[in-house]
Scaffold this motif. Structure first.
Motif, PDB file in Angstrom:
ATOM      1  N   TYR A 168       0.780  -1.233   0.000  1.00 57.32           N
ATOM      2  CA  TYR A 168       0.000   0.000   0.000  1.00 57.32           C
ATOM      3  C   TYR A 168       0.819   1.295   0.000  1.00 57.32           C
ATOM      4  CZ  TYR A 168      -3.870  -3.106   1.011  1.00 57.32           C
ATOM      5  OH  TYR A 168      -4.802  -4.108   0.940  1.00 57.32           O
ATOM      6  N   LYS A 169       2.112   1.228   0.283  1.00 59.09           N
ATOM      7  CA  LYS A 169       2.937   2.437   0.349  1.00 59.09           C
ATOM      8  C   LYS A 169       2.861   3.214  -0.959  1.00 59.09           C
ATOM      9  CE  LYS A 169       6.898   2.250   2.479  1.00 59.09           C
ATOM     10  NZ  LYS A 169       8.289   2.028   2.846  1.00 59.09           N
ATOM     11  N   GLY A 170       2.657   4.517  -0.837  1.00 55.96           N
ATOM     12  CA  GLY A 170       2.611   5.383  -1.998  1.00 55.96           C
ATOM     13  C   GLY A 170       1.248   5.513  -2.649  1.00 55.96           C
ATOM     14  N   GLN A 171       0.287   4.729  -2.218  1.00 59.49           N
ATOM     15  CA  GLN A 171      -1.056   4.820  -2.788  1.00 59.49           C
ATOM     16  C   GLN A 171      -1.822   5.969  -2.133  1.00 59.49           C
ATOM     17  OE1 GLN A 171      -3.327   1.185  -2.803  1.00 59.49           O
ATOM     18  NE2 GLN A 171      -1.627  -0.034  -3.581  1.00 59.49           N
ATOM     19  N   ASP A 172      -2.561   6.719  -2.940  1.00 63.79           N
ATOM     20  CA  ASP A 172      -3.420   7.767  -2.395  1.00 63.79           C
ATOM     21  C   ASP A 172      -4.452   7.150  -1.454  1.00 63.79           C
ATOM     22  OD1 ASP A 172      -2.164   9.730  -3.869  1.00 63.79           O
ATOM     23  OD2 ASP A 172      -3.647   9.709  -5.480  1.00 63.79           O
ATOM     24  N   GLY A 173      -4.605   7.735  -0.283  1.00 67.69           N
ATOM     25  CA  GLY A 173      -5.608   7.274   0.672  1.00 67.69           C
ATOM     26  C   GLY A 173      -5.222   6.046   1.462  1.00 67.69           C
ATOM     27  N   ALA A 174      -3.969   5.620   1.367  1.00 66.19           N
ATOM     28  CA  ALA A 174      -3.556   4.384   2.043  1.00 66.19           C
ATOM     29  C   ALA A 174      -3.697   4.480   3.557  1.00 66.19           C
ATOM     30  CB  ALA A 174      -2.123   4.019   1.666  1.00 66.19           C
ATOM     31  N   GLU A 232       0.201   5.090   9.563  1.00 61.95           N
ATOM     32  CA  GLU A 232       1.369   5.836   9.104  1.00 61.95           C
ATOM     33  C   GLU A 232       2.655   5.098   9.423  1.00 61.95           C
ATOM     34  OE1 GLU A 232       0.718   9.562  11.059  1.00 61.95           O
ATOM     35  OE2 GLU A 232      -0.581  10.306   9.468  1.00 61.95           O
ATOM     36  N   TRP A 233       2.718   4.540  10.620  1.00 66.11           N
ATOM     37  CA  TRP A 233       3.916   3.788  11.020  1.00 66.11           C
ATOM     38  C   TRP A 233       4.095   2.546  10.136  1.00 66.11           C
ATOM     39  CZ3 TRP A 233       4.387  -1.158  13.281  1.00 66.11           C
ATOM     40  CH2 TRP A 233       5.692  -1.480  13.637  1.00 66.11           C
ATOM     41  N   ILE A 234       3.027   1.810   9.896  1.00 64.78           N
ATOM     42  CA  ILE A 234       3.124   0.621   9.040  1.00 64.78           C
ATOM     43  C   ILE A 234       3.652   1.006   7.664  1.00 64.78           C
ATOM     44  CG2 ILE A 234       1.777  -1.146   7.805  1.00 64.78           C
ATOM     45  CD1 ILE A 234      -0.012  -1.262  10.353  1.00 64.78           C
ATOM     46  N   LEU A 235       3.129   2.099   7.108  1.00 62.53           N
ATOM     47  CA  LEU A 235       3.543   2.526   5.780  1.00 62.53           C
ATOM     48  C   LEU A 235       4.969   3.058   5.749  1.00 62.53           C
ATOM     49  CD1 LEU A 235       0.221   4.135   4.621  1.00 62.53           C
ATOM     50  CD2 LEU A 235       1.207   1.991   3.801  1.00 62.53           C
TER      51      LEU A 235
END
Length: 59
Positions: free
Chosen positions: A12-18, A54-57
């Motif tokens: 999901y990193k970098g995806q809008d709305g992740a 946010e931390w996961i991403l």
């Protein structure tokens, strides 16, 4: 049982709305994203769910 946090980040990193999507999945639970086993809703407040997402991403 489920994917590692690094696998979630990679997907999901970098995806809008992740962040919002992961926070929603955390609060409401989800099924079908990583197989058939459902993820149960977690009892955290919205702000903490967003911080966790946010931390996961960031991994």
């Amino acid at each position: 049982m489920g994917p590692s946090l690094k696998e979630i980040s990679a997907m999901y990193k970098g995806q809008d709305g992740a962040v919002a999507m992961l926070a929603k999945s955390t609060l409401e639970g989800s099924t079908g994203k990583w197989g058939t086993k459902p993820m149960k809703p977690q009892k955290v407040d919205l702000a903490d769910a967003h911080k966790l997402s946010e931390w996961i991403l960031s991994l």
